[in-house]
Design an enzyme around this catalytic site. Structure first.
Site, PDB file in Angstrom:
ATOM      1  N   TYR A   1      78.101  37.012 -49.463  1.00 39.24           N
ATOM      2  CA  TYR A   1      78.771  37.158 -48.168  1.00 39.24           C
ATOM      3  C   TYR A   1      78.545  35.892 -47.347  1.00 39.24           C
ATOM      4  O   TYR A   1      77.390  35.582 -47.018  1.00 39.24           O
ATOM      5  CB  TYR A   1      78.241  38.381 -47.411  1.00 39.24           C
ATOM      6  CG  TYR A   1      78.751  39.666 -48.012  1.00 39.24           C
ATOM      7  CD1 TYR A   1      79.920  40.247 -47.536  1.00 39.24           C
ATOM      8  CD2 TYR A   1      78.083  40.273 -49.062  1.00 39.24           C
ATOM      9  CE1 TYR A   1      80.406  41.421 -48.097  1.00 39.24           C
ATOM     10  CE2 TYR A   1      78.569  41.441 -49.635  1.00 39.24           C
ATOM     11  CZ  TYR A   1      79.720  42.005 -49.155  1.00 39.24           C
ATOM     12  OH  TYR A   1      80.199  43.148 -49.717  1.00 39.24           O
TER      13      TYR A   1
ATOM     14  N   GLY B   1      78.457  33.641 -43.977  1.00 38.68           N
ATOM     15  CA  GLY B   1      78.066  34.065 -42.633  1.00 38.68           C
ATOM     16  C   GLY B   1      77.511  32.918 -41.826  1.00 38.68           C
ATOM     17  O   GLY B   1      77.909  31.756 -42.014  1.00 38.68           O
TER      18      GLY B   1
ATOM     19  N   LYS C   1      61.351  30.087 -45.489  1.00 38.45           N
ATOM     20  CA  LYS C   1      60.015  29.546 -45.795  1.00 38.45           C
ATOM     21  C   LYS C   1      59.793  29.394 -47.305  1.00 38.45           C
ATOM     22  O   LYS C   1      59.147  28.458 -47.746  1.00 38.45           O
ATOM     23  CB  LYS C   1      58.927  30.403 -45.144  1.00 38.45           C
ATOM     24  CG  LYS C   1      58.405  31.558 -45.969  1.00 38.45           C
ATOM     25  CD  LYS C   1      57.124  32.124 -45.396  1.00 38.45           C
ATOM     26  CE  LYS C   1      56.824  33.512 -45.957  1.00 38.45           C
ATOM     27  NZ  LYS C   1      56.740  33.641 -47.407  1.00 38.45           N
TER      28      LYS C   1
ATOM     29  N   LYS D   1      63.338  44.306 -49.605  1.00 41.83           N
ATOM     30  CA  LYS D   1      64.105  43.721 -48.499  1.00 41.83           C
ATOM     31  C   LYS D   1      63.790  44.515 -47.243  1.00 41.83           C
ATOM     32  O   LYS D   1      63.661  45.744 -47.313  1.00 41.83           O
ATOM     33  CB  LYS D   1      65.628  43.858 -48.722  1.00 41.83           C
ATOM     34  CG  LYS D   1      66.170  43.189 -49.939  1.00 41.83           C
ATOM     35  CD  LYS D   1      67.678  43.382 -50.025  1.00 41.83           C
ATOM     36  CE  LYS D   1      68.119  44.820 -50.316  1.00 41.83           C
ATOM     37  NZ  LYS D   1      67.711  45.385 -51.577  1.00 41.83           N
TER      38      LYS D   1
ATOM     39  N   GLU E   1      56.101  40.903 -54.457  1.00 43.38           N
ATOM     40  CA  GLU E   1      56.904  41.995 -53.910  1.00 43.38           C
ATOM     41  C   GLU E   1      58.353  41.522 -53.713  1.00 43.38           C
ATOM     42  O   GLU E   1      58.582  40.430 -53.242  1.00 43.38           O
ATOM     43  CB  GLU E   1      56.297  42.436 -52.567  1.00 43.38           C
ATOM     44  CG  GLU E   1      57.026  43.571 -51.898  1.00 43.38           C
ATOM     45  CD  GLU E   1      57.238  44.738 -52.843  1.00 43.38           C
ATOM     46  OE1 GLU E   1      56.264  45.245 -53.418  1.00 43.38           O
ATOM     47  OE2 GLU E   1      58.405  45.146 -53.020  1.00 43.38           O
TER      48      GLU E   1
ATOM     49  N   CYS F   1      61.484  35.110 -44.996  1.00 47.04           N
ATOM     50  CA  CYS F   1      61.203  34.692 -46.376  1.00 47.04           C
ATOM     51  C   CYS F   1      62.091  33.595 -46.956  1.00 47.04           C
ATOM     52  O   CYS F   1      61.564  32.595 -47.436  1.00 47.04           O
ATOM     53  CB  CYS F   1      61.166  35.919 -47.261  1.00 47.04           C
ATOM     54  SG  CYS F   1      59.717  36.909 -46.834  1.00 47.04           S
TER      55      CYS F   1
HETATM   56  N1  NAI Z   1      58.750  40.744 -45.028  1.00 46.21           N
HETATM   57  C1  NAI Z   1      59.217  41.025 -46.219  1.00 46.21           C
HETATM   58  O1  NAI Z   1      60.222  41.724 -46.354  1.00 46.21           O
HETATM   59  C2  NAI Z   1      58.565  40.506 -47.458  1.00 46.21           C
HETATM   60  C3  NAI Z   1      57.451  39.674 -47.392  1.00 46.21           C
HETATM   61  N2  NAI Z   1      56.866  39.221 -48.559  1.00 46.21           N
HETATM   62  C4  NAI Z   1      55.659  38.407 -48.494  1.00 46.21           C
HETATM   63  O2  NAI Z   1      54.552  39.288 -48.207  1.00 46.21           O
HETATM   64  C5  NAI Z   1      53.597  38.643 -47.360  1.00 46.21           C
HETATM   65  C6  NAI Z   1      53.416  39.444 -46.088  1.00 46.21           C
HETATM   66  O3  NAI Z   1      54.638  39.435 -45.374  1.00 46.21           O
HETATM   67  P1  NAI Z   1      54.885  40.357 -44.094  1.00 46.21           P
HETATM   68  O4  NAI Z   1      54.424  41.736 -44.399  1.00 46.21           O
HETATM   69  O5  NAI Z   1      56.285  40.129 -43.684  1.00 46.21           O
HETATM   70  O6  NAI Z   1      53.882  39.674 -43.054  1.00 46.21           O
HETATM   71  P2  NAI Z   1      53.565  40.101 -41.550  1.00 46.21           P
HETATM   72  O7  NAI Z   1      53.395  38.835 -40.815  1.00 46.21           O
HETATM   73  O8  NAI Z   1      54.542  41.123 -41.083  1.00 46.21           O
HETATM   74  O9  NAI Z   1      52.150  40.837 -41.667  1.00 46.21           O
HETATM   75  C7  NAI Z   1      50.980  40.216 -42.104  1.00 46.21           C
HETATM   76  C8  NAI Z   1      49.780  41.027 -41.579  1.00 46.21           C
HETATM   77  O10 NAI Z   1      48.578  40.502 -42.162  1.00 46.21           O
HETATM   78  C9  NAI Z   1      47.547  40.616 -41.188  1.00 46.21           C
HETATM   79  N3  NAI Z   1      46.407  39.748 -41.538  1.00 46.21           N
HETATM   80  C10 NAI Z   1      46.269  38.406 -41.398  1.00 46.21           C
HETATM   81  N4  NAI Z   1      45.060  38.013 -41.843  1.00 46.21           N
HETATM   82  C11 NAI Z   1      44.414  39.127 -42.290  1.00 46.21           C
HETATM   83  C12 NAI Z   1      43.149  39.364 -42.888  1.00 46.21           C
HETATM   84  N5  NAI Z   1      42.292  38.370 -43.111  1.00 46.21           N
HETATM   85  N6  NAI Z   1      42.828  40.625 -43.233  1.00 46.21           N
HETATM   86  C13 NAI Z   1      43.697  41.644 -43.008  1.00 46.21           C
HETATM   87  N7  NAI Z   1      44.909  41.478 -42.446  1.00 46.21           N
HETATM   88  C14 NAI Z   1      45.268  40.237 -42.098  1.00 46.21           C
HETATM   89  C15 NAI Z   1      48.241  40.229 -39.893  1.00 46.21           C
HETATM   90  O11 NAI Z   1      47.506  40.650 -38.764  1.00 46.21           O
HETATM   91  C16 NAI Z   1      49.591  40.960 -40.061  1.00 46.21           C
HETATM   92  O12 NAI Z   1      49.557  42.249 -39.511  1.00 46.21           O
HETATM   93  C17 NAI Z   1      54.134  37.220 -47.167  1.00 46.21           C
HETATM   94  O13 NAI Z   1      53.574  36.395 -48.139  1.00 46.21           O
HETATM   95  C18 NAI Z   1      55.622  37.370 -47.405  1.00 46.21           C
HETATM   96  O14 NAI Z   1      56.209  36.162 -47.845  1.00 46.21           O
HETATM   97  C19 NAI Z   1      57.342  39.574 -49.787  1.00 46.21           C
HETATM   98  C20 NAI Z   1      58.430  40.397 -49.908  1.00 46.21           C
HETATM   99  C21 NAI Z   1      59.120  40.925 -48.758  1.00 46.21           C
HETATM  100  O1  UGA Z   2      60.618  37.755 -50.073  1.00 41.33           O
HETATM  101  C1  UGA Z   2      61.093  38.448 -49.207  1.00 41.33           C
HETATM  102  O2  UGA Z   2      60.623  38.600 -48.095  1.00 41.33           O
HETATM  103  C2  UGA Z   2      62.376  39.177 -49.415  1.00 41.33           C
HETATM  104  O3  UGA Z   2      63.456  38.275 -48.990  1.00 41.33           O
HETATM  105  C3  UGA Z   2      64.756  38.851 -49.062  1.00 41.33           C
HETATM  106  O4  UGA Z   2      64.834  40.017 -48.238  1.00 41.33           O
HETATM  107  P1  UGA Z   2      65.089  39.939 -46.650  1.00 41.33           P
HETATM  108  O5  UGA Z   2      64.761  38.574 -46.151  1.00 41.33           O
HETATM  109  O6  UGA Z   2      64.385  41.111 -46.070  1.00 41.33           O
HETATM  110  O7  UGA Z   2      66.648  40.226 -46.437  1.00 41.33           O
HETATM  111  P2  UGA Z   2      67.997  39.900 -47.237  1.00 41.33           P
HETATM  112  O8  UGA Z   2      68.817  41.119 -47.274  1.00 41.33           O
HETATM  113  O9  UGA Z   2      67.740  39.227 -48.521  1.00 41.33           O
HETATM  114  O10 UGA Z   2      68.714  38.873 -46.244  1.00 41.33           O
HETATM  115  C4  UGA Z   2      68.177  37.586 -45.989  1.00 41.33           C
HETATM  116  C5  UGA Z   2      69.170  36.776 -45.167  1.00 41.33           C
HETATM  117  O11 UGA Z   2      70.312  36.427 -45.953  1.00 41.33           O
HETATM  118  C6  UGA Z   2      71.505  36.760 -45.270  1.00 41.33           C
HETATM  119  N1  UGA Z   2      72.553  37.100 -46.262  1.00 41.33           N
HETATM  120  C7  UGA Z   2      72.295  38.000 -47.237  1.00 41.33           C
HETATM  121  C8  UGA Z   2      73.257  38.298 -48.182  1.00 41.33           C
HETATM  122  C9  UGA Z   2      74.508  37.657 -48.143  1.00 41.33           C
HETATM  123  O12 UGA Z   2      75.419  37.879 -48.968  1.00 41.33           O
HETATM  124  N2  UGA Z   2      74.729  36.768 -47.141  1.00 41.33           N
HETATM  125  C10 UGA Z   2      73.783  36.454 -46.205  1.00 41.33           C
HETATM  126  O13 UGA Z   2      74.034  35.613 -45.306  1.00 41.33           O
HETATM  127  C11 UGA Z   2      71.131  37.933 -44.376  1.00 41.33           C
HETATM  128  O14 UGA Z   2      72.020  38.045 -43.307  1.00 41.33           O
HETATM  129  C12 UGA Z   2      69.732  37.533 -43.944  1.00 41.33           C
HETATM  130  O15 UGA Z   2      69.780  36.665 -42.836  1.00 41.33           O
HETATM  131  C13 UGA Z   2      65.029  39.274 -50.507  1.00 41.33           C
HETATM  132  O16 UGA Z   2      66.316  39.905 -50.583  1.00 41.33           O
HETATM  133  C14 UGA Z   2      63.943  40.238 -51.012  1.00 41.33           C
HETATM  134  O17 UGA Z   2      64.176  40.554 -52.383  1.00 41.33           O
HETATM  135  C15 UGA Z   2      62.578  39.563 -50.861  1.00 41.33           C
HETATM  136  O18 UGA Z   2      61.537  40.422 -51.282  1.00 41.33           O
END
Ligand code: NAI
Ligand code: UGA
Length: 456
Positions: free
Chosen positions: A257, A259, A269, A157, A154, A266
């Site tokens: 940008y 900052g 980690k 953002k 996925e 993400c």
């Molecule tokens: N946060 C983001 O914007 C993005 C996150 N990702 C990736 O997607 C994955 C999920 O990230 P988030 O949604 O941020 O995590 P999150 O920490 O917000 O949510 C994870 C959820 O999974 C649940 N969970 C844990 N074990 C479970 C199980 N056995 N069965 C069902 N549910 C269970 C937890 O209770 C929690 O509600 C990670 O690998 C992350 O790196 C990828 C793109 C964007």
């Molecule tokens: O794997 C993920 O979880 C996601 O991680 C980021 O998304 P996100 O962490 O939600 O937010 P971003 O907008 O990318 O910002 C990340 C950090 O970088 C900083 N940033 C971003 C852009 C920039 O120009 N400068 C800068 O300092 C932001 O302030 C923030 O702290 C990626 O942009 C997504 O494509 C990806 O799916």
């Protein structure tokens, strides 16, 4: 199609609601009973623009349901998305505990064909581990059933997650099976109408693509922060440099940008996990290590700048605007604001903070403490403060009455971690203004000369 999504965090909930919105029957499953109870009561446990309405509409149509019942989520759907967290393990590698727990449950409860889709960010080779965990659970039941595992990372953002999911640049699928390709095409067909956004590749390539994308974006940010630190010493405004290089389409304006360091759940980690993978495979990831190192240093810059300009922050009251790691979210995971506040508390300073969405999260993280005052609005945060630090570029912070600000802050000092303001406007109002790479630390403090120490 019948779809189950395991994990109702930022990714699982957004993906589930969006897939229901285009007509699929979706069950969102989570082991967190409190979270599911909230969702069933129509409340959304996270702040994500548009999500409350999207969930409500699709629950009302009956296409989106929530459960804590793993067996039901496995049995009732053909497509099973794994969207659980993959937090860093002690050594920085991705902790696959939750992903593999879901895989085992699938093997324990499935009684017909399943297509398992890894949506969580997972290291290369994880799909094989998921397949093996399912096979082990099936063997324990003396069953042999068909199951495919593919990778579908996925790229959304936070703060723009719905837009990114529904109108993202690409949909990456890692598989070598024609059947899986056909099912994934059917699943994503509603998002694939104008041009073909689906990209099929090997499972391992898809897994690495996700890390490579995040590492590339983090690299752009660290590069720009390095330029900012250099610009400060060369008496150059890095914002002019940003515009100068961004205009080259090969570089582009996105993610350059400067900052106070990248935060969130993400980038920190994922860069760490990729670095760990590289080392595991005998490769020294010099660039990734440097990206991390620059970011570590950058997250200290706000506190260092405060100290350098004020001399001493002990006993001072510092107003903080912005707690979330970026605007339009309540997420404070790895937020630069946390680094700053913890450093301030360690030396006996007080914080008066305001964020449009992350106040409850801040309270949850830090509880009630005498040196943290969360204010009703941004104006209250300034009252009685010595200096202001901006950690997050929320839109509401962009327009400020600088003369009023100069009258309120006893030290007339603004440290701007997001370069929101014009140096000239701030100084004309009588404020001491320190941005990131803005060539003005010298103007506000004659004793500043050698710059911040470099971290080896
Ligand atoms: N946060 C983001 O914007 C993005 C996150 N990702 C990736 O997607 C994955 C999920 O990230 P988030 O949604 O941020 O995590 P999150 O920490 O917000 O949510 C994870 C959820 O999974 C649940 N969970 C844990 N074990 C479970 C199980 N056995 N069965 C069902 N549910 C269970 C937890 O209770 C929690 O509600 C990670 O690998 C992350 O790196 C990828 C793109 C964007
Ligand atoms: O794997 C993920 O979880 C996601 O991680 C980021 O998304 P996100 O962490 O939600 O937010 P971003 O907008 O990318 O910002 C990340 C950090 O970088 C900083 N940033 C971003 C852009 C920039 O120009 N400068 C800068 O300092 C932001 O302030 C923030 O702290 C990626 O942009 C997504 O494509 C990806 O799916």
């Amino acid at each position: 199609m019948n779809i189950s999504v395991f994990g109702t965090g930022y990714v699982g909930l957004v993906a589930g609601a969006c897939l229901a919105d285009v007509g699929h029957q979706v069950i969102c499953m989570d082991i967190n009973a409190e979270r599911i109870a909230l969702l069933e009561a129509g409340e959304i446990p996270i702040y994500e623009p548009g999500l409350t309405e999207l969930v409500a509409q699709n629950v009302a149509t009956g296409r989106l349901r929530f459960t804590t019942d793993t067996a039901k989520a496995v049995k009732e759907s053909e497509l099973l998305f794994i969207a659980v967290g993959t937090p860093p393990d002690e050594d920085g590698s991705a902790d696959l505990r939750h992903v593999l727990a879901v895989a085992r449950s699938i093997g324990e409860y499935m009684d017909d064909y399943k297509l398992v889709i890894d949506k969580s960010t997972v290291p290369v080779g994880t799909a094989e581990k998921v397949q093996a965990a399912i096979a082990d659970a099936l063997n324990a039941r003396d069953l042999s059933l068909d199951v495919d595992v593919c990778s579908n990372p996925e790229f959304m953002k936070e703060g723009a997650a719905i837009e990114d999911f529904t109108r993202g640049a690409r949909i990456v699928v890692g598989t070598d099976s024609e059947h899986v390709e056909a099912r994934m095409r059917a699943c994503y067909a509603p998002y694939n109408r104008n041009h073909d956004k689906l990209m099929f590749m090997s499972v391992r390539a898809a897994e690495l693509t996700k890390y490579a994308a995040n590492a590339m974006l983090a690299t752009k940010i660290s590069f720009m922060n390095e330029m900012a630190n250099l610009a400060e010493r060369l008496e150059v405004d890095v914002e002019e440099v940003r515009r100068g290089i961004g205009s080259d389409p090969r570089i582009g304006y996105h993610f350059i940008y400067p900052g106070c360091g990248y935060g969130g759940s993400c980038f920190p980690k994922d860069v760490q996990a990729l670095e760990r993978t590289a080392r595991e495979y005998g490769y020294h990831p010099a660039l990734l290590s440097a990206v991390e190192q620059v970011n570590y240093q950058q997250k200290q810059t706000l506190f260092t700048k405060l100290q350098r300009t004020l001399g001493d922050v002990i006993g001072k009251t510092i107003a903080v605007w912005g707690l979330a790691f970026k605007p339009n979210t309540d997420d404070m995971r790895e937020a630069p604001s946390r680094e700053l506040m913890e450093a301030l508390w360690a030396v006996g300073a007080k914080v008066q903070a305001y964020d449009p969405e992350a106040m409850a999260e801040c309270r949850r993280l830090y509880g009630d403490r005498h040196d943290l005052i969360l204010t009703f609005d941004r104006i209250q945060a300034i009252k009685g403060a010595d200096a202001l630090v901006i950690c997050t570029e929320w839109k509401a912070f962009r327009s400020v009455d600088f003369t009023w600000l100069a009258g309120e802050l006893s030290e007339k000092l603004v440290i701007d971690g997001r370069n929101l303001y014009d140096v000239g406007d701030m100084t004309a109002a009588g404020l001491r203004y320190v941005g990131v790479g803005r060539n003005n630390l010298r103007l506000v403090n004659a004793t500043y000369s050698s710059g911040e120490p470099c971290r080896d």
